[in-house]
Motif scaffolding. Structure first.
Motif, PDB file in Angstrom:
ATOM      1  N   PHE A  26       0.805  -1.224   0.000  1.00  0.00           N
ATOM      2  CA  PHE A  26       0.000   0.000   0.000  1.00  0.00           C
ATOM      3  C   PHE A  26       0.836   1.272   0.000  1.00  0.00           C
ATOM      4  O   PHE A  26       0.509   2.237  -0.650  1.00  0.00           O
ATOM      5  CB  PHE A  26      -0.948  -0.003   1.196  1.00  0.00           C
ATOM      6  N   LYS A  27       1.947   1.225   0.728  1.00  0.00           N
ATOM      7  CA  LYS A  27       2.726   2.454   0.864  1.00  0.00           C
ATOM      8  C   LYS A  27       3.709   2.603  -0.296  1.00  0.00           C
ATOM      9  O   LYS A  27       3.871   3.677  -0.846  1.00  0.00           O
ATOM     10  CB  LYS A  27       3.470   2.415   2.207  1.00  0.00           C
ATOM     11  N   ALA A  28       4.389   1.507  -0.639  1.00  0.00           N
ATOM     12  CA  ALA A  28       5.372   1.597  -1.709  1.00  0.00           C
ATOM     13  C   ALA A  28       4.749   1.249  -3.054  1.00  0.00           C
ATOM     14  O   ALA A  28       5.093   1.814  -4.068  1.00  0.00           O
ATOM     15  CB  ALA A  28       6.547   0.671  -1.431  1.00  0.00           C
TER      16      ALA A  28
ATOM     17  N   PHE C 166      12.687  -7.002   5.716  1.00  0.00           N
ATOM     18  CA  PHE C 166      13.931  -6.367   5.274  1.00  0.00           C
ATOM     19  C   PHE C 166      13.623  -5.202   4.341  1.00  0.00           C
ATOM     20  O   PHE C 166      14.100  -4.086   4.526  1.00  0.00           O
ATOM     21  CB  PHE C 166      14.811  -7.401   4.568  1.00  0.00           C
ATOM     22  N   SER C 167      12.783  -5.447   3.327  1.00  0.00           N
ATOM     23  CA  SER C 167      12.481  -4.403   2.357  1.00  0.00           C
ATOM     24  C   SER C 167      11.751  -3.233   3.012  1.00  0.00           C
ATOM     25  O   SER C 167      12.070  -2.062   2.756  1.00  0.00           O
ATOM     26  CB  SER C 167      11.623  -4.959   1.228  1.00  0.00           C
ATOM     27  N   ALA C 168      10.780  -3.551   3.861  1.00  0.00           N
ATOM     28  CA  ALA C 168       9.997  -2.481   4.481  1.00  0.00           C
ATOM     29  C   ALA C 168      10.897  -1.603   5.342  1.00  0.00           C
ATOM     30  O   ALA C 168      10.873  -0.367   5.246  1.00  0.00           O
ATOM     31  CB  ALA C 168       8.871  -3.079   5.319  1.00  0.00           C
ATOM     32  N   GLY C 187       6.411  14.121  -0.354  1.00  0.00           N
ATOM     33  CA  GLY C 187       5.335  13.804  -1.292  1.00  0.00           C
ATOM     34  C   GLY C 187       5.869  13.175  -2.560  1.00  0.00           C
ATOM     35  O   GLY C 187       5.376  12.146  -3.027  1.00  0.00           O
ATOM     36  N   THR C 188       6.941  13.796  -3.118  1.00  0.00           N
ATOM     37  CA  THR C 188       7.524  13.255  -4.345  1.00  0.00           C
ATOM     38  C   THR C 188       8.062  11.861  -4.087  1.00  0.00           C
ATOM     39  O   THR C 188       7.878  10.946  -4.890  1.00  0.00           O
ATOM     40  CB  THR C 188       8.714  14.133  -4.792  1.00  0.00           C
ATOM     41  N   PHE C 189       8.763  11.721  -2.956  1.00  0.00           N
ATOM     42  CA  PHE C 189       9.377  10.436  -2.605  1.00  0.00           C
ATOM     43  C   PHE C 189       8.347   9.317  -2.671  1.00  0.00           C
ATOM     44  O   PHE C 189       8.537   8.321  -3.358  1.00  0.00           O
ATOM     45  CB  PHE C 189       9.974  10.553  -1.206  1.00  0.00           C
ATOM     46  N   TRP C 190       7.216   9.529  -1.999  1.00  0.00           N
ATOM     47  CA  TRP C 190       6.213   8.452  -1.930  1.00  0.00           C
ATOM     48  C   TRP C 190       5.406   8.329  -3.208  1.00  0.00           C
ATOM     49  O   TRP C 190       5.124   7.230  -3.671  1.00  0.00           O
ATOM     50  CB  TRP C 190       5.267   8.666  -0.753  1.00  0.00           C
ATOM     51  N   VAL C 199       2.575  -3.894  -7.766  1.00  0.00           N
ATOM     52  CA  VAL C 199       2.401  -4.952  -6.765  1.00  0.00           C
ATOM     53  C   VAL C 199       2.738  -6.313  -7.372  1.00  0.00           C
ATOM     54  O   VAL C 199       3.397  -7.147  -6.771  1.00  0.00           O
ATOM     55  CB  VAL C 199       0.955  -4.948  -6.231  1.00  0.00           C
ATOM     56  N   ARG C 200       2.307  -6.510  -8.629  1.00  0.00           N
ATOM     57  CA  ARG C 200       2.479  -7.831  -9.203  1.00  0.00           C
ATOM     58  C   ARG C 200       3.930  -8.086  -9.622  1.00  0.00           C
ATOM     59  O   ARG C 200       4.541  -9.062  -9.214  1.00  0.00           O
ATOM     60  CB  ARG C 200       1.559  -7.994 -10.411  1.00  0.00           C
TER      61      ARG C 200
END
Lengths: 166, 296, 265
Positions: A26-28, C166-168, C187-190, C199-200
Motif C-alpha cells: 500500500f505504501k510503496a 527487510f524491504s519495508a 510527497g515526491t518520494f512516496w 504490486v504484481r
C-alpha cells in the motif's frame, strides 16, 4: 521454554511479516493508488504515444483520475490505440482533449485530459477524438535547430522547458 | 547400593502399573526371542560378520562380547533393523526383521528399547521430556498420565529428582540412566544395550549393571548386552557369546566361561596382550619392511 | 612418468565428478524423502511453530538492522547519483525497486543462510554425531518427519516474511536519509514510488524469489547437517559448506529467476 511462549513470539513474527508485506503493497506499491473503485473505459488514438506505458496515470488538472490499461497498434488507421480506465466519479464532455505529457524533463509520461464544453458526457467504450501526441525530443531539437538556422532569435526550447514544469 | 532392596521394590511398582495399563502386548510362542542364523554382513570393502548363529532365550540377559571393532554393535543394529545383512536371517519374536517394510519395522521397534553408548539424549529437551518422548509419540495418553509414568520410570532409575534438569547438566552415568528410563518407557519386550559400561566410574557402573538385571527380571524383558567389560558382565548375565573376526568363537554360561579351555576366552578374560588375537596388526615381517626403508 | 601423472590427474577428476554426482543424487533422494515425510510435521503444527521461532523470530534483529542500514546507504548513494541528472525525485523509486526486486530477497536470504542455516546444519550434525537421530529412529519415530521436516517448513515460511520485513525497514531507512536528512520532498518520494512500483511485478516477484531462496537455503542447510560426518570436524566443515553453497545458490538462482521474470514481462 513453554509452548505458549513460542506461540506468542512466532505469532508476533508472522504479524510483523504480514504488516511489512501490506505496508509495501500500500505504501510503496500502487495497490492503494490503483483502487479507483468502479470505472468506465475510454479509448483514444494517438499518432505517437512516445514512452507511454501500461498502468501510466491518467490525469486531469494534475489529479489522477484513471489508469492506462492497454496500448496497441491499430493496423487500419496506422495509429496507436490507448485504452484507459477512468473512475466513475469523474465525468468528461465528449469533446475532451487527451494529450500525452511528460512529468518533468526526464519523468514518466502520462495521459492528460482537458475538458471541453460539450454537454454530452463520455460513456463506457467511447473514443476521444481530439488527441495530441507525445512530444518526441528529437523532433523538438530538429525544430529548434531549424528555427536557429532560419535566424529566429527567440528560442522555443525555453518555453517548452517551462511548460514542462521543470 | 548393590544390595539395596529398594530398586527391586520400585520395579515391582512398575510391574503393578504395567498391569493397569498394558502399553505393549508381550506375546511369545516359543522360548527363543531372537534367533540369528547364518548371518553375513560386510561393508563394501570389509567383511564384518561371517556366518553368525545366535539364539537368545526369552527372559534372559545375554552378553555379546568381543574386542573393539569385531562387529558387536553391527549385530545390534541388524537386530534393530537399522541395517540389512547380505545373507542370513534375523528373527525377533518369530518375525524376520530383514524382510520388513518400514511400517512393520517401526511396529516392531515400538517393542524394542535400545540404550546407546553415550545415552543419545535429546539435548534440546529436559530429562522429563526425554523420557516422555516415546509416550508422546506413540500414545494418546492424557498429560497427567504421561507425567505419572515419566516420574515412575525416572524413580526406577533413581533420577526423579533430576526430572527438570537439562541433559547437559547430567554426568555420564546419570545421562545413561535417563536414557535407560527413556528406553523402558514403553515397556519393551527386548532391550538392547550398546556398551553400557564404557566410561563410567565404578559406582555408576555397578548401578547400571544392577538396573539392567533388575529391570529385566521385573519387567519380564529379554536383554542383549554388547560389551567388552567382562568382569562386570559375568556377574549379572545368564549367557555369553564371544565374537571374534566376525564369528562366534565361544559361548556358555558365566561359570562355563570362567573355566573355559578356549584360548580366546582365556586371553579375553585375563587380558593377555598376545594370543589368538595377535598383538601385531597383519603386516609383512619387520625385516622386510626395514630393508625396504633403507633401500629407498 | 608424465603419462602416469596425467592419468592420475584424470582419475582424480573422474573421482571428484563421481563423488559430486553421488552426493547430488543423495541430496535429491533426501529432499524427496523430506517432502514425503512432511505430512506428520504439518499435522503437528506446533513443531513447525517452534522452529519458526528459532529460524524466523531469532533472525528478526539481524534482518531489520541490516535492512535499515542497506536502505540508508541506498538513500545516500541513490541521491548522490540521481542529483547529477537532476532526478532526485526518483529517489523513492530507486530505493523501493532495488530493495523489493533484489536486495530484500537476496540479502535477507544470505543473512538467513548464515544465521539460521548454519544453526540448522550444526544442530542436525550434532544430533547425528551424538546418535540422537539413530536413537529416535530406534524409538520408531522417523527423524525426517519429527526433526527435519518441521525445520524445513519453518525455513520456507519464514524466508518471505523476513525478506518483506527487510524491504519495508530498508525503504524506511531510505526515507529517513532521503527525506528527513537530505530533504527530498516527502510527497515526491512516496508518490513517485507508488506510481512506479507494481504490486504484481515488483512486490510479488520479490516474494516468489524469497520463497525459492527459503526452499533452497533450508534444504541445503538440512542436507549438509544430515550428511555431515559424525565428528566435530565434520560438523564444522558442513556448517561452512552450508554458507558457501547456499550463498552461491542464492546468487546464481537470483540471476536465473530475474532473467525469467524480466523475460516474461
Amino acid at each position: 521454554m513453554e509452548r505458549s511462549t513460542y506461540d506468542l513470539w512466532v505469532g508476533l513474527f508472522v504479524v510483523a511479516g504480514l504488516v511489512a508485506l501490506l505496508a509495501l503493497a500500500f505504501k510503496a506499491g500502487n495497490l492503494g493508488a490503483s483502487s479507483i473503485g468502479s470505472s468506465y473505459v475510454v479509448k483514444a488514438n494517438f499518432d505517437d504515444v512516445g514512452g507511454l506505458k501500461v498502468r501510466a496515470p491518467v490525469k486531469a488538472s494534475g489529479v489522477v483520475v484513471g489508469r492506462v490499461t492497454s496500448i496497441r497498434f491499430d493496423p487500419v488507421r496506422y495509429q496507436a490505440q490507448v485504452t484507459m480506465k477512468i473512475g466513475d466519479a469523474y465525468r468528461f464532455p465528449r469533446d475532451t482533449t487527451a494529450s500525452i505529457l511528460t512529468s518533468g524533463l526526464l519523468g514518466d509520461q502520462y495521459v492528460g485530459l482537458d475538458a471541453g464544453g460539450d454537454s454530452v458526457m463520455l460513456k463506457n467504450g467511447d473514443t476521444i477524438h481530439l488527441t495530441q501526441s507525445a512530444i518526441v525530443i528529437e523532433k523538438l531539437i530538429g525544430q529548434f535547430l531549424f528555427n536557429k538556422a532560419s535566424g529566429g532569435g527567440k528560442s522555443p526550447s525555453s518555453s517548452t522547458a517551462k511548460a514542462g514544469g521543470l | 547400593m548393590a544390595n539395596d532392596p529398594s530398586i527391586k521394590v520400585e520395579c515391582n511398582i512398575l510391574v503393578f502399573f504395567h498391569l493397569i495399563y498394558p502399553v505393549t502386548l508381550l506375546y511369545m510362542s516359543s522360548e527363543t526371542l531372537v534367533e540369528i542364523t547364518n548371518l553375513d554382513f560386510s561393508y563394501p570393502n570389509r567383511a564384518i560378520l561371517k556366518g553368525i548363529n545366535l539364539s537368545i532365550p526369552k527372559g534372559q540377559v545375554v552378553a555379546i562380547m568381543g574386542g573393539s571393532g569385531c562387529g558387536k554393535t553391527t549385530l545390534l543394529r541388524l537386530i534393530g533393523g537399522m541395517i540389512r545383512a547380505q545373507s542370513g536371517k534375523v528373527c525377533v519374536g518369530g518375525e524376520d526383521i530383514q524382510g520388513m517394510t518400514r511400517d512393520q519395522l517401526y511396529g516392531m521397534r515400538r517393542r524394542m528399547g535400545m540404550l546407546f553408548q553415550f545415552g543419545a539424549l535429546f539435548t534440546d529437551l529436559s530429562v522429563f521430556e526425554n523420557v516422555a518422548f516415546p509416550l508422546r509419540e506413540h500414545t494418546d495418553l492424557p498429560e497427567s498420565m504421561i507425567a505419572d509414568l515419566v516420574l515412575l520410570k525416572l524413580h526406577v532409575v533413581g533420577l526423579r529428582g533430576a526430572a527438570y534438569m537439562m541433559p547437559s547438566e547430567l554426568s555420564g552415568g546419570m545421562s545413561r540412566r535417563v536414557a535407560l528410563a527413556r528406553a523402558i518407557a514403553l515397556d519393551p519386550m527386548l532391550m538392547m544395550y550398546d556398551e553400557p559400561f564404557t566410561g563410567l566410574d565404578p559406582i555408576s557402573l555397578g548401578v547400571i549393571g544392577k538396573l539392567i538385571r533388575d529391570l529385566n527380571d521385573a519387567l519380564g524383558t529379554t536383554s542383549i548386552l554388547v560389551t567388552h567389560d567382562i568382569h562386570e558382565s559375568l556377574n549379572m548375565v545368564d549367557y555369553v557369546y564371544f565374537i571374534s573376526e566376525g564369528q562366534v568363537v565361544a559361548q556358555g554360561t558365566p561359570d562355563e566361561v570362567r573355566h573355559s579351555a578356549s584360548a580366546f576366552v582365556e586371553q579375553f578374560v585375563n587380558g593377555y596382550p598376545d594370543g589368538p588375537v595377535p598383538f601385531h596388526y597383519p603386516a609383512p615381517s619387520l625385516q622386510e619392511d626395514l630393508r625396504m626403508g633403507t633401500r629407498k | 612418468m608424465m603419462v602416469d601423472q596425467f592419468v592420475a590427474q584424470i582419475r582424480r577428476l573422474g573421482h571428484g565428478v563421481i563423488d559430486a554426482v553421488m552426493r547430488l543424487g543423495f541430496a535429491a533422494r533426501f529432499f524427496m524423502a523430506l517432502i514425503l515425510a512432511s505430512g506428520t510435521g504439518l499435522r503437528r503444527f506446533s513443531l513447525v511453530v517452534r522452529e519458526i521461532y528459532f529460524a524466523g523470530f531469532m533472525s528478526l534483529i539481524i534482518i531489520s538492522v541490516s535492512g535499515l542500514f542497506v536502505g540508508m546507504v541506498l538513500g545516500l548513494q541513490g541521491y548522490n547519483t540521481l542529483q547529477r541528472f537532476g532526478s532526485e525525485s526518483a529517489l523513492g523509486v530507486l530505493v523501493a525497486l532495488s530493495l523489493l526486486r533484489e536486495l530484500g530477497p537476496v540479502v535477507a536470504a544470505l543473512l538467513f543462510a548464515s544465521r539460521a542455516g548454519t544453526a540448522m546444519t550444526a544442530e542436525i550434525g550434532l544430533m547425528k554425531s551424538t546418535e540422537q537421530l539413530v536413537a529416535m529412529d530406534m524409538m520408531a519415530v522417523n527423524p525426517l518427519a519429527r526433526v527435519i521436516a518441521p525445520k524445513f517448513w519453518a525455513g520456507v515460511l519464514s524466508m518471505p516474511l523476513l525478506a518483506a520485513i527487510f524491504s519495508a525497514v530498508g525503504i524506511f531507512g531510505g526515507y529517513l536519509i532521503g527525506v528527513r536528512f537530505i530533504g527530498v520532498d516527502a510527497g515526491t518520494f512516496w508518490s513517485q514510488m507508488q506510481a512506479q512500483v507494481s504490486v504484481r511485478t515488483d512486490i510479488l516477484y520479490g516474494v516468489y524469489k524469497s520463497f525459492v531462496f527459503g526452499v533452497v537455503v533450508t534444504a541445503i542447510a538440512l542436507f549438509e547437517g544430515f550428511d555431515a560426518p559424525a565428528t566435530a570436524e565434520g560438523v564444522s566443515r558442513a556448517t561452512t559448506r552450508t554458507v558457501v553453497i547456499s550463498s552461491l545458490a542464492i546468487l546464481v538462482l537470483d540471476f536465473v529467476l530475474t532473467a525469467f521474470m524480466l523475460g516474461g514481462n
